[in-house]
Design an enzyme around this catalytic site. Structure first.
Site, mmCIF file in Angstrom:
data_model
loop_
_atom_site.group_PDB
_atom_site.id
_atom_site.type_symbol
_atom_site.label_atom_id
_atom_site.label_comp_id
_atom_site.label_asym_id
_atom_site.label_seq_id
_atom_site.Cartn_x
_atom_site.Cartn_y
_atom_site.Cartn_z
ATOM 1 C CD GLU A 331 0.468 -1.012 3.298
ATOM 2 O OE1 GLU A 331 1.024 -0.569 4.472
ATOM 3 O OE2 GLU A 331 -0.493 -0.926 3.089
ATOM 4 C CD GLU A 618 1.032 6.527 4.421
ATOM 5 O OE1 GLU A 618 1.942 6.294 5.183
ATOM 6 O OE2 GLU A 618 -0.036 5.645 4.223
HETATM 7 C C1 BGC Z 1 -1.583 2.170 2.064
HETATM 8 C C2 BGC Z 1 -2.266 3.345 1.120
HETATM 9 C C3 BGC Z 1 -3.808 2.767 0.794
HETATM 10 C C4 BGC Z 1 -4.374 2.485 2.166
HETATM 11 C C5 BGC Z 1 -5.701 2.021 1.863
HETATM 12 C C6 BGC Z 1 -2.446 2.257 3.297
HETATM 13 O O1 BGC Z 1 -1.828 1.289 3.987
HETATM 14 O O2 BGC Z 1 -0.278 2.666 2.081
HETATM 15 O O3 BGC Z 1 -1.894 4.059 0.416
HETATM 16 O O4 BGC Z 1 -4.264 3.174 -0.107
HETATM 17 O O5 BGC Z 1 -3.594 1.642 3.052
HETATM 18 O O6 BGC Z 1 -6.370 2.805 2.703
#
Ligand code: BGC
Length: 747
Positions: A331, A618
């Site tokens: 990501e 997270e």
């Molecule tokens: C990310 C988050 C991001 C989110 C949006 C995720 O996959 O890791 O930090 O803000 O998606 O909802």
């Protein structure tokens, strides 16, 4: 390429699409790495300039460039490769005080059979030392066998000077061996622990034999059985390979990749007789944008100090040219909501001014393609067919410039982004707002706006209930959206005032939104309506001053009630959590603020700390002693700074170092310590634009009822001191530059 010696100072300008390392006469021109970083290459790339006078000598000189794929043509996010172009490109000019000594042209030669056989940011790098080219940037190197350089069409994009510091190695950490097992037949395997989750690369020192391959895998955690945890990397292979040339000790670190890891696993085949022993040591090289560290916080509670360290390290791990969500899985995107939430803390730890300024160009580039919508992440590439980030994400276009202005007094970042603020306000008003309500939920309205890119957002992302289930719908998206919309209009109005523009239309817009918020979400007494009885709704309504003054105290009291009813489980996510302590303190509930801050059970900031975290996770329950890894390992990063936003409160309230928006950049320093939570001392210091400022306090006296304060005010600034109401304030109204020792006793 052979070059002539310079007359006077020699400067190298290097522009790249892909990644490039440049060397002259066998020496790299700079420790910068992963140059040029990541911008929206459809619009622009940044060039860097280096003084290389000391590298050039009389007689012949040689210059060479090694190219990597990087974000330009490697894997990005969840996409396949080659999102911007098929091959890396570069352009270079070396100039002295009189002329251009050399430029990229058809006189250059290239070789595509060097030792780097694979390189990718997400997948890793493979290096075969048997293919090394020798001293290929020394003037007597023979390039006759090499190909003539290929000249590409000049891409029609802007090539601008970089203003943000480049990514550089920051420190090295030696790994310690944690396990030594050989469960795979024919393979040896060692796992090393660096004691710190980080973003960077492993530097290997090995003694093996020619052709022996070492495979290096990376992970943030270990499984219960001691194996490397890689489920959360998703498709990011995050694996490097080194093949030995076999002449004694060999040292290698990849140069066109990085990984997010605390552990690495190194394995190699045992095909040779055992008496041919392998020896190896490892270090981790920590990488991030080379920003100046400016803010320090410390207090008497070691768990809180570890929490602060975790946020600092998550920033380090996610500030590699772009403010990313995480540095490890497939990501690693510049998610706008994450930095929107974390910006104030980021601006304290490191001077993030030019870093944010440069990145915001990528935000605006995406915006220019989507009718003013601010993207969910930048640089933007279409992954989820989502062009608008929605509340809290798109709002980065207001919050990031405004935060940089408050912390550093930078008006350039405001003027660069003012039009973008207006464009986003217009986008919201046009496609995602009705009668002052952003993310208006009526079906026909949505139908009318279908295809315009308006997005109701991610809600209060990652808010969870007591079982850890998602709670994103509990505070309505209309409430969250409208609260952020009001905040956006206010920042736009204030920005207009700073820039000398007409602020009245934005104050009027703000008044309309506040009125709509009150009409829709508050009852006649100024209380949140029955359907919005959530912690998040109270936090946002209070923080953005949407509750009328007469109802403010009651809203703060109600928030405490909601927390108490829920046994102090926070049900807030990425958007409301950053402000929860501040609104509690502001409404006279400092004790509750400390109760949440010091809580150690799920959900809390300190549960990960107690569980051994060295970065911010997270989600609150990424790993727990009872359940182990979260049930969705693919969405469980151990290096996500958003919840680290609490550090801003620890600095401004716990230690008490705050700024005054009316006199930004700490021209007026507001010392306002709020001791509590059994903490007996705290200090915060900051290198401001006016010089070094600091506050340190400790409690003394028999009943810890005396507050001893040390204050430091730099030249060019002044300060005021605001003590908690129970202390008799002994300070003067205005504190001039200097260093002061003060005491105050509790009444
Ligand atoms: C990310 C988050 C991001 C989110 C949006 C995720 O996959 O890791 O930090 O803000 O998606 O909802």
């Amino acid at each position: 390429m052979l070059v002539q010696p310079p007359v006077g100072k020699a400067t190298l300008h290097l522009a790249v699409l892909g990644l490039a390392d440049c060397e002259i006469n066998g020496t790299r021109v700079s420790p910068d790495t992963l140059v040029p970083g990541w911008s929206d290459y459809r619009f622009r790339t940044y060039y860097r300039s280096y003084d290389v006078t000391h590298l050039l000598r009389q007689g012949a000189n040689a210059i060479g460039v090694t190219l990597g794929n990087g974000w330009y043509c490697g894997y990005v996010g969840l996409l396949a490769r080659q999102n911007y172009g098929q091959h890396p490109l570069f352009a270079l000019s070396l100039v002295d005080s009189e002329r251009a000594i050399v430029c990229t042209d058809s006189e250059w030669h290239y070789n595509d059979h060097g030792p780097i056989v694979e390189n990718d940011l997400l997948m890793g790098e493979s290096y075969d030392a048997r293919l090394e080219l020798g001293s290929w940037t020394s003037p007597d190197y023979n390039v006759e066998e090499w190909h003539k350089a290929l000249i590409a069409d000049t891409p029609k994009i802007a090539v601008e000077p970089a203003i943000s510091p480049a990514i550089r190695p920051q420190e090295t950490i030696t790994g310690s061996l944690v396990s030594f097992d050989t469960p795979i037949v024919g393979m040896s395997r060692k796992i090393f622990d660096f004691g710190q989750n980080l973003a960077g690369r492993v530097r290997l020192r090995v003694k093996g034999w020619r052709g022996l391959n070492f495979m290096i895998r990376h992970g943030e955690m270990l499984e219960a059985d001691g194996k490397l945890h890689t489920a959360n990397l998703r498709t990011a292979r995050a694996t490097d390979n080194y093949t030995c040339k076999g002449d004694g000790w060999e040292e290698w670190e990849p140069r066109f990749t990085f990984h997010g890891f605390r552990y690495c696993e190194i394995s190699w085949p045992v095909l040779e007789p055992v008496e041919k022993k392998v020896e190896l040591t490892v270090e981790a090289t920590v990488l991030h944008s080379d920003l100046s560290r400016i803010g320090i916080f410390e207090c008497s509670n070691p768990l809180l100090n570890q929490l602060v360290s975790n946020a600092l390290w998550s920033q380090r791990g996610n500030f590699l040219d772009v403010p990313t969500d995480c540095p490890q899985r497939d990501e690693r995107l510049g998610w706008t909501g994450d930095i929107q939430a974390y910006a104030r803390t980021a601006a304290f730890f490191y001077d993030s001014d030019t870093f944010l300024r440069q990145w915001l160009a990528s935000v605006r580039d995406a915006q220019s393609l989507h009718d003013g919508a601010v993207p969910p992440y930048a640089p933007y590439l279409s992954i989820w067919n989502l062009v608008d980030g929605g509340p809290g994400w798109g709002d980065v276009i207001f919050v990031a410039p405004w935060t940089a202005y408050l912390c550093y007094g930078d008006t350039a970042i405001l003027s660069e982004n003012f039009a973008a603020m207006l464009d986003y306000l217009a986008h919201i008003e046009r496609y995602n707002c009705k009668d002052g309500i952003r993310c208006y939920a009526a079906a026909d309205f949505h139908k009318a706006c279908a295809g315009k890119g308006a997005f109701d957002g991610f809600g209060d992302w990652l808010a969870v209930d007591r079982q850890g289930n998602y709670l994103t719908e509990t505070s309505s998206k209309a409430l969250i959206g409208t609260a952020f919309h009001a905040h956006a209009a206010e920042i736009t109005a204030r920005t207009a005032e700073v820039l000398g523009e007409d602020a009245a239309p934005y104050w009027q817009l703000h008044a309309r939104i506040v009125e709509a918020f009150r009409k829709n979400f508050l009852d006649e007494n100024g209380r949140l309506v029955a359907s919005e009885q959530t912690q998040a709704a109270h936090v946002l309504a209070l923080h953005f001053h949407l509750v009328p003054d007469h109802a403010r105290q009651a809203a703060g009291d109600r928030l405490v009630e909601l927390l108490a009813e829920n046994e102090y489980y926070m049900t807030t996510g990425f958007l409301a959590t950053p402000y929860i302590l501040a609104v509690l303190e502001d409404t006279g509930h400092l004790d509750t603020a400390y109760r949440l801050l010091l809580r150690e059970e799920f959900p809390s900031w300190l549960l990960p700390v107690k569980s051994g975290a060295t970065t911010i996770w997270e989600r609150w329950n990424a790993w727990t002693p009872e359940d182990g890894f979260h049930r969705e390992p693919e969405n469980t990063s151990f290096n996500h700074y958003a919840y680290g936003a609490v550090v801003a409160w620890m600095v401004t309230a716990l230690a008490g170092l705050e700024l005054d928006p009316a006199e930004p950049a700490y021209r007026h320093i507001v010392f306002k310590p709020r001791p509590g939570g059994g903490i007996t001392h705290a200090r915060a210091s900051l290198q401001t634009r006016h010089g070094h400022t600091a506050i340190a306090w400790h409690l003394g006296g028999e009943k810890n009822d005396t507050l001893h304060l040390t204050l430091e005010v730099p030249e060019g600034a002044y300060a005021t001191l605001s003590l908690p109401p129970e202390y008799k304030n002994t300070a003067s109204e205005r504190i001039e530059p200097g260093r002061y020792e003060l005491t105050a006793t509790r009444a």
